[in-house]
Design a protein around this motif. Structure first.
Motif, PDB file in Angstrom:
ATOM      1  N   UNK A  78      -8.541   3.550   4.635  1.00  0.00           N
ATOM      2  CA  UNK A  78      -8.375   4.176   3.039  1.00  0.00           C
ATOM      3  C   UNK A  78      -8.322   5.624   2.994  1.00  0.00           C
ATOM      4  N   UNK A 115      -5.204   7.341   1.487  1.00  0.00           N
ATOM      5  CA  UNK A 115      -5.196   8.291   0.154  1.00  0.00           C
ATOM      6  C   UNK A 115      -4.741   9.732   0.715  1.00  0.00           C
ATOM      7  N   UNK A 162      -0.971   9.573   0.299  1.00  0.00           N
ATOM      8  CA  UNK A 162      -0.544   9.595  -1.095  1.00  0.00           C
ATOM      9  C   UNK A 162      -0.464  11.186  -1.489  1.00  0.00           C
ATOM     10  N   UNK A 163      -1.438  11.912  -1.076  1.00  0.00           N
ATOM     11  CA  UNK A 163      -1.625  13.479  -1.679  1.00  0.00           C
ATOM     12  C   UNK A 163      -0.434  13.919  -0.961  1.00  0.00           C
ATOM     13  N   UNK A 223       2.563  13.264  -3.076  1.00  0.00           N
ATOM     14  CA  UNK A 223       2.789  13.883  -4.582  1.00  0.00           C
ATOM     15  C   UNK A 223       2.948  15.592  -4.017  1.00  0.00           C
ATOM     16  N   UNK A 278      -2.225  -4.712   2.102  1.00  0.00           N
ATOM     17  CA  UNK A 278      -3.148  -5.232   1.392  1.00  0.00           C
ATOM     18  C   UNK A 278      -4.216  -4.043   1.090  1.00  0.00           C
ATOM     19  N   UNK A 293      -2.674  -1.772  -1.620  1.00  0.00           N
ATOM     20  CA  UNK A 293      -2.618  -2.467  -2.837  1.00  0.00           C
ATOM     21  C   UNK A 293      -3.865  -2.496  -3.597  1.00  0.00           C
ATOM     22  N   UNK A 294      -4.895  -2.895  -2.718  1.00  0.00           N
ATOM     23  CA  UNK A 294      -6.337  -2.529  -3.519  1.00  0.00           C
ATOM     24  C   UNK A 294      -6.660  -1.267  -3.728  1.00  0.00           C
ATOM     25  N   UNK A 295      -6.345  -0.312  -3.127  1.00  0.00           N
ATOM     26  CA  UNK A 295      -6.357   1.216  -3.540  1.00  0.00           C
ATOM     27  C   UNK A 295      -5.499   1.465  -4.553  1.00  0.00           C
ATOM     28  N   UNK A 296      -4.568   0.744  -5.016  1.00  0.00           N
ATOM     29  CA  UNK A 296      -3.654   1.055  -6.110  1.00  0.00           C
ATOM     30  C   UNK A 296      -2.548   1.923  -5.545  1.00  0.00           C
ATOM     31  N   UNK A 297      -2.283   2.075  -4.246  1.00  0.00           N
ATOM     32  CA  UNK A 297      -1.351   3.188  -3.943  1.00  0.00           C
ATOM     33  C   UNK A 297      -0.029   2.605  -3.482  1.00  0.00           C
ATOM     34  N   UNK A 347       2.948   3.628  -5.414  1.00  0.00           N
ATOM     35  CA  UNK A 347       2.988   5.141  -5.292  1.00  0.00           C
ATOM     36  C   UNK A 347       3.848   5.990  -4.165  1.00  0.00           C
ATOM     37  N   UNK A 360     -11.991  11.768  -0.376  1.00  0.00           N
ATOM     38  CA  UNK A 360     -10.875  11.558   0.694  1.00  0.00           C
ATOM     39  C   UNK A 360      -9.594  12.571   0.409  1.00  0.00           C
ATOM     40  N   UNK A 361      -9.425  12.630  -0.906  1.00  0.00           N
ATOM     41  CA  UNK A 361      -8.207  13.664  -1.165  1.00  0.00           C
ATOM     42  C   UNK A 361      -8.512  14.970  -0.931  1.00  0.00           C
ATOM     43  N   UNK A 413      -1.806  14.704 -10.613  1.00  0.00           N
ATOM     44  CA  UNK A 413      -1.265  13.377 -10.404  1.00  0.00           C
ATOM     45  C   UNK A 413      -2.387  12.772  -9.183  1.00  0.00           C
ATOM     46  N   UNK A 414      -2.633  13.555  -8.392  1.00  0.00           N
ATOM     47  CA  UNK A 414      -3.679  12.908  -7.319  1.00  0.00           C
ATOM     48  C   UNK A 414      -5.062  12.425  -7.986  1.00  0.00           C
ATOM     49  N   UNK A 450      -4.521   9.239  -9.556  1.00  0.00           N
ATOM     50  CA  UNK A 450      -4.458   8.278  -8.628  1.00  0.00           C
ATOM     51  C   UNK A 450      -5.835   7.882  -8.624  1.00  0.00           C
ATOM     52  N   UNK A 459      -6.987   5.932 -11.351  1.00  0.00           N
ATOM     53  CA  UNK A 459      -6.528   4.503 -11.268  1.00  0.00           C
ATOM     54  C   UNK A 459      -7.170   3.772 -10.372  1.00  0.00           C
ATOM     55  N   UNK A 460      -7.531   4.209  -9.146  1.00  0.00           N
ATOM     56  CA  UNK A 460      -8.218   3.504  -8.189  1.00  0.00           C
ATOM     57  C   UNK A 460      -9.447   2.834  -8.443  1.00  0.00           C
ATOM     58  N   UNK A 486      -9.196   0.154 -11.216  1.00  0.00           N
ATOM     59  CA  UNK A 486      -8.604  -1.231 -10.509  1.00  0.00           C
ATOM     60  C   UNK A 486      -9.646  -1.795  -9.793  1.00  0.00           C
ATOM     61  N   UNK A 491     -10.814  -6.312  -8.203  1.00  0.00           N
ATOM     62  CA  UNK A 491     -11.038  -7.119  -6.795  1.00  0.00           C
ATOM     63  C   UNK A 491     -11.906  -8.187  -6.939  1.00  0.00           C
ATOM     64  N   UNK A 548     -10.349 -11.267  -6.058  1.00  0.00           N
ATOM     65  CA  UNK A 548      -9.926 -11.838  -4.739  1.00  0.00           C
ATOM     66  C   UNK A 548     -11.221 -12.120  -4.080  1.00  0.00           C
TER      67      UNK A 548
END
Lengths: 113, 307
Positions: A59, A63, A66-67, A70, A90, A93-97, A100, B159-160, B201-202, B205, B208-209, B212, B216, B219
């Motif tokens: 993850x 991430x 994704x950065x 962007x 998967x 998807x769980x991370x919502x990425x 994006x 992480x970002x 925007x990051x 995100x 949003x994570x 969301x 889970x 699942x």
């Protein structure tokens, strides 16, 4: 450092650059990695991140992709993620990425888009 | 500290096991609708207490014994009620969990002198319900609120950020309601560790994570447990200590005419809530986001004929 110790390999620079990721991308992400990949986005119109051989991408790395995406978008450039497998999909998807990231099935498709 | 846990769903069970291994827990009093589900687990934990740093006792109680046992507790954690599942959102649970609380919890805790931590959803509304109907003080009652979202946000932002930060080293939090409307706060002056330098925007995100994450549970019921359990333990630890740890628990807004409860950074100690921080409301975006949370709470209360 062996190939398995490296999370990715940058293929010879061209107009577009290809970053081929390892089979298991679970390496500790360092500022050097971040700066190197950030620099690629700054210097190239298209950075192709090929994860077609990656069975797992943590993850943390997802991430960061994704950065990068962007950042590229803000600069009018592109980061293309190629060959995302089911397992990585998967996690994304769980991370919502998933929605994006710019996903492609092949490098050719990424270039042609 | 003598801790009570009321409920034996996924969260209640995990929390009891976790509390037994903490340094601040001396006794666990576990209340459930019936003894059937918890008796064997109590024996299981009893058989491991030789390895527990502090816990010397764990006892099970049926719900009809709750009134008697509550009085001997320093902290009571409420996890009972219907959990989120399927297509239900947290707010959808309010009518049924309200009835559960009114029928069992309110009669048991009226006049209680200790601290109450609400984990049952919808946590902000359940906290408000107890505040109004169990006649406890603002200091005594808090909901777990956005403690969970704050933990998830820190993990994501870590992480970002470059260099990568451990979640515990990220200085950011979420306020407002424990739902899709919670608001990101990136404190000024915290440098790289807040993530404030990241592209908006990051940051969105990351938000949003966090939002969301609750999905889970559809699942895998257990895949959303850890921050809920550890967040509850963090609150319990703050109550046990005197350090005044700051956590984003759900407490009453004194300026709200409707006794609305939602999360703000609060200093917590042995007497419960020591102070409620509102500095973040100086940011107009945060203030607007919190106002939206208040609107959502009022909407649910109106739909339930409570406003």
């Amino acid at each position: 450092m062996t190939a398995s110790e490296m999370p990715y390999e940058i293929q010879p620079p061209d107009d577009d650059v290809i970053v081929v990721f390892a089979q298991y991308v679970d390496h500790e992400r360092t500022p050097e990695h971040d700066n190197e990949l950030d620099d690629l986005v700054e210097r190239h119109e298209l950075v192709i991140c090929d994860i077609s051989g990656s069975r797992k991408v943590t993850s943390d790395w997802l991430r960061f992709l994704l950065r990068l995406s962007v950042k590229a978008k803000k600069m009018g450039k592109r980061v293309a993620i190629v060959g995302m497998g089911d397992n990585v999909r998967e996690t994304s998807d769980v991370l919502g990425l998933l929605d994006e990231l710019a996903l492609y099935r092949s490098q050719e498709e990424a270039r042609g888009s | 500290m003598r801790v009570g846990v009321w409920g034996a769903g996924e969260v209640g069970i995990a929390l009891v096991y976790r509390l037994a291994s903490t340094r601040f827990t001396t006794e666990i009093h576990w209340i459930n609708r019936s003894l059937d589900k918890i008796e064997c687990r109590v024996i299981d934990i009893q058989q491991g207490l030789a390895f527990s740093p502090s816990c010397r006792l764990i006892k099970p109680y049926a719900m009809d014994q709750a009134r008697r046992v509550v009085d001997r507790l320093d902290l009571l954690i409420l996890t009972l009620g219907v959990p989120v599942s399927g297509e239900l959102k947290r707010a959808d649970l309010y009518p049924v969990n309200r009835d559960v609380f009114r029928g069992a919890v309110v009669p048991a805790i009226k006049g209680y002198a200790g601290i109450v931590l609400v984990v049952t959803n919808p946590v902000d509304l359940m906290t408000r319900l107890l505040l109004r109907e169990a006649t406890l003080s603002d200091q005594q009652i808090m909901g777990l609120g956005t403690v969970v979202e704050t933990a998830r946000l820190r993990a994501s932002l870590g992480s970002y950020i470059t260099p990568r930060h451990l979640a515990r080293d990220v200085e950011a939090y979420m306020v407002g309601t424990h739902d899709d409307h919670c608001v990101v706060v990136l404190p000024e002056g915290g440098g790289v560790a807040t993530g404030a330098h990241l592209d908006p925007e990051v940051i969105d995100h990351a938000r949003q994570e966090v939002i969301r994450a609750a999905e889970r549970v559809k699942r895998d019921e257990r895949s959303t447990l850890f921050p809920i359990v550890e967040g509850s333990v963090a609150v319990a630890r703050a109550v046990a200590a005197t350090a005044g740890d700051v956590l984003t628990v759900s407490v009453r807004d004194p300026d709200s005419g409707a006794d609305l409860c939602y999360s703000m950074p609060c200093a917590i100690g042995q007497s419960g809530i020591q102070s409620r921080g509102t500095d973040c409301l100086a940011d107009p975006d945060v203030k607007a986001g919190v106002a939206k949370c208040q609107d959502v709470l009022e909407r649910v209360l109106r739909a339930s004929d409570e406003l």
